[in-house]
Design an enzyme around this catalytic site. Structure first.
Site, PDB file in Angstrom:
ATOM      1  N   TYR A 165      30.345  17.905  22.706  1.00 17.30           N
ATOM      2  CA  TYR A 165      29.719  16.727  22.085  1.00 17.30           C
ATOM      3  C   TYR A 165      30.355  16.449  20.722  1.00 17.30           C
ATOM      4  O   TYR A 165      30.702  15.309  20.406  1.00 17.30           O
ATOM      5  CB  TYR A 165      28.216  17.008  21.950  1.00 17.30           C
ATOM      6  N   LYS A 169      32.304  13.064  19.318  1.00 19.90           N
ATOM      7  CA  LYS A 169      31.789  12.278  18.188  1.00 19.90           C
ATOM      8  C   LYS A 169      32.789  12.251  17.026  1.00 19.90           C
ATOM      9  O   LYS A 169      32.890  11.247  16.306  1.00 19.90           O
ATOM     10  CB  LYS A 169      30.426  12.814  17.749  1.00 19.90           C
TER      11      LYS A 169
END
Ligand code: NAD
Length: 272
Positions: A165, A169
């Site tokens: 993740y 990002k």
């Protein structure tokens, strides 16, 4: 003369938001509609997306639901066409759709890694490219506009159990800057910025909570809630509306001199 406060409004503009059936995306379409925009609510959760659009229509604003899987190039073409043909243009695109799976590195499968990057990073690439193509002079709408990419505090700082993740990002953050420079230098009239929420109370957090409670709080739910409060110097996790307010600002002409920047909405998390 136009009142300066009107620059925060979106009257006459059309906004497309991905992952807008619920959570941060739903708060965005609701607020953008309140600010005067016609909104294209898009998601893969069709029933929930239809309901979100219906709620906005009941409040008197214009809203249409369109299925858009952000990983599918064809869906992007259809969504842009829908915005232009049905709502009359495209001035704001909010790339919000995202997925999060909590897993320590050694339990992260290649499939997990690819899924995270397909939705959170490739989806933002496809969405930004479709937006710029439509908004540039000579494009399907051709009036310039604003692209807002939803990254995360996890695009600035590493978080345990979230390596895939965080990778997506962080990627969104620098991708956004590079495109902002291209658009600015080419004089396209398109601004591109990223928004970086701290932990926000949505279904995404609900779904991740059982794993996070184990990973960070030894299975103690009360301790986990305290950790969440303590993580944010303001003393609480965020709400979808906190993020939507930042998105509205970047979408509006009030942010007309702002491009390639990161707007952090994290209760002070990354200031520590
Ligand atoms: P959420 O799970 O409530 O909403 C995400 C939405 O994205 C859902 O409606 C889902 O159906 C949609 N979606 C998933 N895959 C999709 C795909 N392939 N195509 C189209 N739509 C898809 O989560 P949220 O918290 O509202 O998250 C919104 C964004 O904010 C995400 O990008 C997330 O990474 C980011 N974010 C969330 C938090 C948080 O703590 N909740 C913190 C920082 C950043």
């Amino acid at each position: 003369m136009r009142n300066a406060i009107d620059r925060f409004r979106l009257d006459g503009k059309v906004a497309l938001v991905t992952g807008a059936a619920r959570g941060i995306g739903a708060a965005c379409v609701e607020l953008l509609a309140q600010a005067g925009a016609k909104v294209l609510v898009t998601d893969v959760l069709d029933d929930l997306g239809q309901k979100t659009a219906e709620r906005i229509r009941e409040s008197g604003a214009e809203a249409v639901y369109q299925r858009l899987d952000v990983t599918r190039e064809d869906d992007w073409g259809a969504a842009v066409t829908k915005a232009v043909d049905t709502l009359g243009g495209l001035h704001v695109v909010v790339n919000n759709a995202g997925v999060e799976k909590v897993a320590p590195l050694l339990e992260t499968t290649l499939e997990d890694w690819r899924r995270a990057h397909a939705v959170n990073l490739e989806g933002v690439f496809l969405g930004t490219r479709a937006a710029v193509d439509a908004m540039r002079p000579g494009g399907a709408c051709g009036q310039g506009g604003s692209v807002v990419n939803i990254s995360s505090a996890a695009g600035f700082v590493g978080m345990p159990g979230l390596s895939a993740y965080c990778s997506t990002k962080g990627g969104v953050r620098l991708f956004t800057k590079a495109v902002a420079l291209e658009c600015g230098r080419a004089g396209l009239g398109i601004r591109v910025n990223s928004v970086h929420p701290g932990v926000i109370q949505t279904q995404m957090l609900e779904d991740a909570a059982p794993s996070l409670i184990q990973l960070l709080a030894g299975g103690d739910e009360g301790r986990f809630q305290q950790l969440l409060d303590d993580l944010h110097p303001i003393g609480r996790p965020g709400r979808p509306e906190d993020v939507a307010a930042a998105v509205l600002f970047l979408a509006s002409d009030a942010a007309g001199f702002i491009t390639g920047t990161e707007l952090v909405v994290d209760g002070g998390l990354t200031a520590q």
